[in-house]
Design a protein around this motif. Structure first.
Motif, short mmCIF file in Angstrom:
data_model
loop_
_atom_site.label_atom_id
_atom_site.label_comp_id
_atom_site.label_asym_id
_atom_site.label_seq_id
_atom_site.Cartn_x
_atom_site.Cartn_y
_atom_site.Cartn_z
N TYR A 28 21.07 34.32 1.32
CA TYR A 28 21.92 34.40 2.50
C TYR A 28 22.40 35.84 2.72
N LEU A 29 22.43 36.26 3.97
CA LEU A 29 23.06 37.52 4.37
C LEU A 29 23.91 37.27 5.61
N PRO A 30 25.06 37.92 5.73
CA PRO A 30 25.81 37.85 6.99
C PRO A 30 24.93 38.39 8.12
N LEU A 31 25.16 37.94 9.33
CA LEU A 31 24.30 38.28 10.46
C LEU A 31 24.14 39.78 10.65
N ASP A 32 25.23 40.54 10.63
CA ASP A 32 25.13 41.99 10.84
C ASP A 32 24.23 42.65 9.81
N GLU A 33 24.38 42.23 8.55
CA GLU A 33 23.56 42.80 7.48
C GLU A 33 22.10 42.38 7.61
N LEU A 34 21.87 41.14 7.97
CA LEU A 34 20.50 40.66 8.17
C LEU A 34 19.81 41.46 9.26
N LEU A 35 20.48 41.65 10.39
CA LEU A 35 19.89 42.38 11.50
C LEU A 35 19.59 43.83 11.13
N SER A 36 20.48 44.46 10.41
CA SER A 36 20.33 45.89 10.13
C SER A 36 19.40 46.20 8.97
N SER A 37 19.10 45.20 8.14
CA SER A 37 18.31 45.49 6.93
C SER A 37 16.91 44.88 6.90
N CYS A 38 16.61 43.98 7.82
CA CYS A 38 15.30 43.30 7.77
C CYS A 38 14.29 43.96 8.71
N ASP A 39 13.05 43.96 8.28
CA ASP A 39 11.95 44.54 9.06
C ASP A 39 11.46 43.58 10.14
N ILE A 40 11.60 42.30 9.87
CA ILE A 40 11.20 41.27 10.83
C ILE A 40 12.34 40.27 10.94
N ILE A 41 12.76 39.98 12.17
CA ILE A 41 13.77 38.97 12.44
C ILE A 41 13.07 37.83 13.17
#
Length: 196
Positions: free
Chosen positions: A101-114
């Motif tokens: 799990y990642l908080p949304l802001d962290e997921l968006l800023s750290s992932c190469d594919i959403i």
């Protein structure tokens, strides 16, 4: 009608197909072969480089039946897989899916594919808007196998044109049925290597 989970496997495979299709420039690659320009395309990709799915951090937004099926299939590619959902899953469920799990802001800023795996409702319509797309990592890829209404068309077009996003793989575009003059369809014609 809603047949919960019935097509989860097929949609999960479509999501991965779109990820690979954008990463591998499948549309322009096919066009190059058909035009007798296979070698030129191969040389271009050798110079530009090819990103393996295993080298990408994947962020799933939504971890229902389709999100879980996608995560389980992504395990075969050995890519780190993360998720955001309004309700964090328990440790056993996360382990079964191979996700963290990642908080949304962290997921968006750290992932190469959403990759979007959520229903459309009043809270999620235009979920991927200008603000959220701007939070994404530069050069990231957006995948949508949910409904077209999840993505704000104008924001997506601007992000592709500016180079903010490296690509988009879209199973659906709003409104349906898609017309040839839909801004996203026009964008796909202009950027076949980035919009699938």
């Amino acid at each position: 009608c809603n047949n919960k989970g019935r097509n989860a496997g097929a949609v999960a495979e479509q999501a991965i197909l779109l990820m690979l299709g954008v990463l591998r420039s499948v549309v322009p690659g096919h066009q190059a072969v058909c035009q007798g320009k296979q070698i030129q395309m191969k040389e271009r990709l050798m110079v530009e480089g090819i990103t393996d799915l295993a080298d990408c951090r994947i962020g799933l937004i939504g971890l229902g039946d389709i999100g879980k099926a996608t995560a389980k299939r992504l395990a075969a590619f050995e890519c780190p897989c993360f998720y955001y959902s309004r309700h964090k899953r328990n440790a056993q469920e996360e382990a079964e899916c191979g996700v963290s799990y990642l908080p949304l802001d962290e997921l968006l800023s750290s992932c190469d594919i959403i990759s979007l795996h959520m229903a459309v409702n009043e809270e999620t319509a235009h979920f991927m808007n200008r603000e959220r797309i701007s939070q994404m990592k530069d050069g990231a890829i957006l995948i949508n196998t949910g409904r077209g209404e999840l993505v704000e068309n104008e924001a997506l077009c601007q992000a592709i044109e500016s180079g903010k996003l490296g690509g988009a793989g879209l199973d659906t575009i709003f409104p349906e049925p898609v017309q040839a003059d839909n801004p996203v369809a026009v964008l796909a014609q202009r950027f076949p290597d980035r919009v699938l």
